[in-house]
Write a protein that holds these residues in place. Structure first.
Motif, PDB file in Angstrom:
ATOM      1  N   HIS A 104      61.374   3.865  11.416  1.00  0.00           N
ATOM      2  CA  HIS A 104      61.491   3.211  12.723  1.00  0.00           C
ATOM      3  C   HIS A 104      61.319   1.705  12.515  1.00  0.00           C
ATOM      4  CE1 HIS A 104      61.038   7.201  14.461  1.00  0.00           C
ATOM      5  NE2 HIS A 104      59.982   7.361  13.680  1.00  0.00           N
ATOM      6  N   PRO A 105      61.792   0.898  13.440  1.00  0.00           N
ATOM      7  CA  PRO A 105      61.532  -0.537  13.325  1.00  0.00           C
ATOM      8  C   PRO A 105      60.019  -0.771  13.260  1.00  0.00           C
ATOM      9  CG  PRO A 105      63.113  -0.116  15.070  1.00  0.00           C
ATOM     10  CD  PRO A 105      62.564   1.219  14.647  1.00  0.00           C
ATOM     11  N   MET A 106      59.607  -1.676  12.391  1.00  0.00           N
ATOM     12  CA  MET A 106      58.178  -1.942  12.266  1.00  0.00           C
ATOM     13  C   MET A 106      57.952  -3.335  11.689  1.00  0.00           C
ATOM     14  SD  MET A 106      57.380   0.448   8.918  1.00  0.00           S
ATOM     15  CE  MET A 106      55.686   0.005   8.816  1.00  0.00           C
ATOM     16  N   THR A 107      56.743  -3.827  11.900  1.00  0.00           N
ATOM     17  CA  THR A 107      56.327  -5.094  11.312  1.00  0.00           C
ATOM     18  C   THR A 107      55.373  -4.777  10.164  1.00  0.00           C
ATOM     19  OG1 THR A 107      56.538  -6.211  13.436  1.00  0.00           O
ATOM     20  CG2 THR A 107      55.205  -7.304  11.748  1.00  0.00           C
ATOM     21  N   ILE A 108      55.665  -5.308   9.007  1.00  0.00           N
ATOM     22  CA  ILE A 108      54.882  -5.057   7.797  1.00  0.00           C
ATOM     23  C   ILE A 108      53.586  -5.866   7.844  1.00  0.00           C
ATOM     24  CG2 ILE A 108      54.885  -5.302   5.282  1.00  0.00           C
ATOM     25  CD1 ILE A 108      56.890  -3.234   6.353  1.00  0.00           C
ATOM     26  N   CYS A 109      52.499  -5.255   7.389  1.00  0.00           N
ATOM     27  CA  CYS A 109      51.247  -5.997   7.306  1.00  0.00           C
ATOM     28  C   CYS A 109      50.431  -5.548   6.096  1.00  0.00           C
ATOM     29  CB  CYS A 109      50.426  -5.837   8.578  1.00  0.00           C
ATOM     30  SG  CYS A 109      49.767  -4.198   8.826  1.00  0.00           S
ATOM     31  N   ALA A 110      49.583  -6.424   5.618  1.00  0.00           N
ATOM     32  CA  ALA A 110      48.608  -6.173   4.547  1.00  0.00           C
ATOM     33  C   ALA A 110      49.230  -5.903   3.184  1.00  0.00           C
ATOM     34  CB  ALA A 110      47.650  -5.052   4.934  1.00  0.00           C
ATOM     35  N   THR A 111      50.471  -6.324   2.968  1.00  0.00           N
ATOM     36  CA  THR A 111      51.075  -6.104   1.656  1.00  0.00           C
ATOM     37  C   THR A 111      50.413  -6.960   0.586  1.00  0.00           C
ATOM     38  OG1 THR A 111      52.798  -7.702   2.183  1.00  0.00           O
ATOM     39  CG2 THR A 111      53.318  -5.367   2.510  1.00  0.00           C
ATOM     40  N   GLU A 112      49.949  -8.128   0.963  1.00  0.00           N
ATOM     41  CA  GLU A 112      49.278  -8.993  -0.007  1.00  0.00           C
ATOM     42  C   GLU A 112      47.986  -8.343  -0.504  1.00  0.00           C
ATOM     43  OE1 GLU A 112      51.981 -11.314   2.532  1.00  0.00           O
ATOM     44  OE2 GLU A 112      50.308 -10.017   3.040  1.00  0.00           O
ATOM     45  N   GLU A 113      47.227  -7.760   0.417  1.00  0.00           N
ATOM     46  CA  GLU A 113      45.991  -7.068   0.028  1.00  0.00           C
ATOM     47  C   GLU A 113      46.297  -5.832  -0.804  1.00  0.00           C
ATOM     48  OE1 GLU A 113      45.082  -9.523   3.582  1.00  0.00           O
ATOM     49  OE2 GLU A 113      46.653  -8.109   3.129  1.00  0.00           O
ATOM     50  N   ALA A 114      47.326  -5.093  -0.419  1.00  0.00           N
ATOM     51  CA  ALA A 114      47.705  -3.900  -1.193  1.00  0.00           C
ATOM     52  C   ALA A 114      48.101  -4.289  -2.614  1.00  0.00           C
ATOM     53  CB  ALA A 114      48.853  -3.165  -0.497  1.00  0.00           C
ATOM     54  N   ALA A 115      48.850  -5.369  -2.763  1.00  0.00           N
ATOM     55  CA  ALA A 115      49.247  -5.827  -4.098  1.00  0.00           C
ATOM     56  C   ALA A 115      48.021  -6.227  -4.916  1.00  0.00           C
ATOM     57  CB  ALA A 115      50.214  -7.004  -3.981  1.00  0.00           C
ATOM     58  N   ARG A 116      47.046  -6.864  -4.284  1.00  0.00           N
ATOM     59  CA  ARG A 116      45.827  -7.251  -5.001  1.00  0.00           C
ATOM     60  C   ARG A 116      45.048  -6.036  -5.464  1.00  0.00           C
ATOM     61  NH1 ARG A 116      42.702 -10.822  -1.307  1.00  0.00           N
ATOM     62  NH2 ARG A 116      41.251 -10.958  -3.045  1.00  0.00           N
ATOM     63  N   VAL A 117      44.977  -5.002  -4.634  1.00  0.00           N
ATOM     64  CA  VAL A 117      44.288  -3.768  -5.025  1.00  0.00           C
ATOM     65  C   VAL A 117      45.000  -3.140  -6.224  1.00  0.00           C
ATOM     66  CG1 VAL A 117      43.787  -1.382  -4.319  1.00  0.00           C
ATOM     67  CG2 VAL A 117      43.278  -3.281  -2.764  1.00  0.00           C
ATOM     68  N   LEU A 118      46.324  -3.045  -6.158  1.00  0.00           N
ATOM     69  CA  LEU A 118      47.087  -2.460  -7.253  1.00  0.00           C
ATOM     70  C   LEU A 118      46.905  -3.251  -8.545  1.00  0.00           C
ATOM     71  CD1 LEU A 118      50.318  -1.569  -5.288  1.00  0.00           C
ATOM     72  CD2 LEU A 118      48.724   0.059  -6.325  1.00  0.00           C
ATOM     73  N   LYS A 119      46.964  -4.574  -8.450  1.00  0.00           N
ATOM     74  CA  LYS A 119      46.785  -5.419  -9.639  1.00  0.00           C
ATOM     75  C   LYS A 119      45.382  -5.256 -10.215  1.00  0.00           C
ATOM     76  CE  LYS A 119      50.203  -8.845  -8.275  1.00  0.00           C
ATOM     77  NZ  LYS A 119      50.418 -10.213  -7.796  1.00  0.00           N
ATOM     78  N   TYR A 120      44.383  -5.176  -9.347  1.00  0.00           N
ATOM     79  CA  TYR A 120      43.002  -4.988  -9.791  1.00  0.00           C
ATOM     80  C   TYR A 120      42.871  -3.697 -10.602  1.00  0.00           C
ATOM     81  CZ  TYR A 120      37.906  -4.625  -9.568  1.00  0.00           C
ATOM     82  OH  TYR A 120      36.577  -4.514  -9.888  1.00  0.00           O
ATOM     83  N   CYS A 121      43.638  -2.684 -10.210  1.00  0.00           N
ATOM     84  CA  CYS A 121      43.586  -1.380 -10.883  1.00  0.00           C
ATOM     85  C   CYS A 121      44.500  -1.317 -12.102  1.00  0.00           C
ATOM     86  CB  CYS A 121      43.944  -0.274  -9.891  1.00  0.00           C
ATOM     87  SG  CYS A 121      42.727  -0.054  -8.598  1.00  0.00           S
ATOM     88  N   GLY A 122      45.181  -2.412 -12.423  1.00  0.00           N
ATOM     89  CA  GLY A 122      45.994  -2.456 -13.628  1.00  0.00           C
ATOM     90  C   GLY A 122      47.479  -2.251 -13.416  1.00  0.00           C
ATOM     91  N   ALA A 123      47.914  -2.119 -12.192  1.00  0.00           N
ATOM     92  CA  ALA A 123      49.343  -1.925 -11.925  1.00  0.00           C
ATOM     93  C   ALA A 123      50.057  -3.277 -11.879  1.00  0.00           C
ATOM     94  CB  ALA A 123      49.535  -1.200 -10.594  1.00  0.00           C
TER      95      ALA A 123
END
Length: 82
Positions: free
Chosen positions: A43-62
């Protein structure tokens, strides 16, 4: 990019989840296998918190190769890979 979570806050969030493991990954024995995360919209949506999600992934080694910026309005079937 605005930073709403400090590095310490990101580390605390991850540490809260660590004791519970990912039972599916553990049960299937795929913890060492490379994987990929891809999201699309129904559905149409506005994206949010991708920057935080990327930081979590990077912290975990991704590695994060591409992300949509928070605030981006996406139409149905919008895929992250272009």
């Amino acid at each position: 990019m605005s930073v709403f979570f400090s590095d310490e806050a990101i580390a605390r969030l991850i540490q809260e989840d660590v004791p519970y493991l990912d039972l599916t990954t553990y049960g299937l024995g795929i913890g060492k296998q490379p994987g990929e995360i891809e999201f699309s919209t129904r559905h149409p949506m506005t994206i949010c918190a991708t920057e935080e999600a990327a930081r979590v992934l990077k912290y975990c080694g991704a590695e994060v190769y591409y992300q949509v910026e928070s605030g981006t309005v996406c139409q149905p079937n919008y895929l992250k890979k272009k």
